[in-house]
Design a protein around this motif. Structure first.
Motif, mmCIF file in Angstrom:
data_model
loop_
_atom_site.group_PDB
_atom_site.id
_atom_site.type_symbol
_atom_site.label_atom_id
_atom_site.label_comp_id
_atom_site.label_asym_id
_atom_site.label_seq_id
_atom_site.Cartn_x
_atom_site.Cartn_y
_atom_site.Cartn_z
ATOM 1 N N GLY A 13 0.847 -1.184 0.000
ATOM 2 C CA GLY A 13 0.000 0.000 0.000
ATOM 3 C C GLY A 13 0.882 1.233 0.000
ATOM 4 O O GLY A 13 1.769 1.372 0.847
ATOM 5 N N HIS A 14 0.680 2.116 -0.951
ATOM 6 C CA HIS A 14 1.530 3.288 -1.131
ATOM 7 C C HIS A 14 0.784 4.585 -0.815
ATOM 8 O O HIS A 14 -0.411 4.697 -1.085
ATOM 9 N N ALA A 15 1.519 5.546 -0.294
ATOM 10 C CA ALA A 15 1.013 6.901 -0.101
ATOM 11 C C ALA A 15 2.007 7.854 -0.756
ATOM 12 O O ALA A 15 3.193 7.833 -0.429
ATOM 13 N N ILE A 16 1.519 8.672 -1.668
ATOM 14 C CA ILE A 16 2.374 9.623 -2.379
ATOM 15 C C ILE A 16 1.906 11.026 -2.035
ATOM 16 O O ILE A 16 0.749 11.377 -2.279
ATOM 17 N N LEU A 17 2.785 11.814 -1.449
ATOM 18 C CA LEU A 17 2.446 13.178 -1.049
ATOM 19 C C LEU A 17 2.106 14.008 -2.276
ATOM 20 O O LEU A 17 2.855 14.049 -3.248
ATOM 21 N N GLN A 18 0.946 14.655 -2.237
ATOM 22 C CA GLN A 18 0.501 15.532 -3.318
ATOM 23 C C GLN A 18 0.700 16.979 -2.887
ATOM 24 O O GLN A 18 0.188 17.380 -1.856
ATOM 25 N N GLN A 19 1.425 17.750 -3.650
ATOM 26 C CA GLN A 19 1.667 19.156 -3.323
ATOM 27 C C GLN A 19 1.111 20.027 -4.436
ATOM 28 O O GLN A 19 1.841 20.636 -5.191
ATOM 29 N N GLU A 20 -0.205 20.060 -4.513
ATOM 30 C CA GLU A 20 -0.848 20.816 -5.585
ATOM 31 C C GLU A 20 -0.836 22.306 -5.313
ATOM 32 O O GLU A 20 -0.734 23.104 -6.216
ATOM 33 N N GLY A 21 -0.992 22.691 -4.074
ATOM 34 C CA GLY A 21 -1.039 24.103 -3.746
ATOM 35 C C GLY A 21 -0.668 24.336 -2.299
ATOM 36 O O GLY A 21 -0.961 23.528 -1.440
ATOM 37 N N ILE A 22 0.008 25.395 -2.052
ATOM 38 C CA ILE A 22 0.387 25.764 -0.695
ATOM 39 C C ILE A 22 -0.378 27.038 -0.380
ATOM 40 O O ILE A 22 -0.436 27.937 -1.216
ATOM 41 N N ALA A 29 -1.932 10.613 -2.254
ATOM 42 C CA ALA A 29 -2.532 9.708 -3.232
ATOM 43 C C ALA A 29 -2.285 8.281 -2.769
ATOM 44 O O ALA A 29 -1.180 7.939 -2.346
ATOM 45 N N GLY A 30 -3.311 7.454 -2.832
ATOM 46 C CA GLY A 30 -3.177 6.058 -2.434
ATOM 47 C C GLY A 30 -3.132 5.160 -3.655
ATOM 48 O O GLY A 30 -3.811 5.408 -4.654
ATOM 49 N N SER A 31 -2.323 4.102 -3.566
ATOM 50 C CA SER A 31 -2.255 3.115 -4.639
ATOM 51 C C SER A 31 -1.816 1.779 -4.053
ATOM 52 O O SER A 31 -1.373 1.698 -2.914
ATOM 53 N N GLY A 32 -1.949 0.736 -4.857
ATOM 54 C CA GLY A 32 -1.560 -0.597 -4.413
ATOM 55 C C GLY A 32 -0.778 -1.332 -5.478
ATOM 56 O O GLY A 32 -0.966 -1.097 -6.674
ATOM 57 N N THR A 33 0.085 -2.232 -5.019
ATOM 58 C CA THR A 33 0.874 -3.076 -5.908
ATOM 59 C C THR A 33 0.808 -4.508 -5.393
ATOM 60 O O THR A 33 0.993 -4.741 -4.202
ATOM 61 N N VAL A 34 0.549 -5.446 -6.304
ATOM 62 C CA VAL A 34 0.508 -6.865 -5.974
ATOM 63 C C VAL A 34 1.745 -7.517 -6.586
ATOM 64 O O VAL A 34 2.005 -7.350 -7.788
ATOM 65 N N THR A 35 2.501 -8.250 -5.760
ATOM 66 C CA THR A 35 3.670 -8.968 -6.268
ATOM 67 C C THR A 35 3.588 -10.434 -5.852
ATOM 68 O O THR A 35 2.913 -10.787 -4.890
#
Length: 72
Positions: A13-22, A29-35
């Motif tokens: 389970g991944h979390a990617i910091l989104q910096q659209e505006g300050i 952003a959440g995403s997933g990877t299956v291995t």
């Protein structure tokens, strides 16, 4: 990033910091990877934006479990 073993797969389970505006509050952003056996089997892409990194990671893991359940 959170990981777990599930039905012979390793889920990420991944979390990617989104910096659209300050000065907006941070979003992740959440995403997933299956291995399996160190090979990538499936990747979700961005699932949605969340207020915390933990929530984003948990949604990614949930997506991974659902994918395994529907393809196993």
């Amino acid at each position: 990033m959170q990981t777990e073993k599930y039905r012979g797969y390793t889920l990420w389970g991944h979390a990617i910091l989104q910096q659209e505006g300050i000065p907006q509050p941070a979003k992740f952003a959440g995403s997933g990877t299956v291995t399996r056996d160190t090979k990538v089997v499936e990747v979700s892409g961005v699932l949605d934006a969340f207020d915390s990194d933990e929530e984003a990671e948990l949604v990614g893991l949930s997506w991974c479990r659902a994918w395994v359940d529907s393809h196993g």
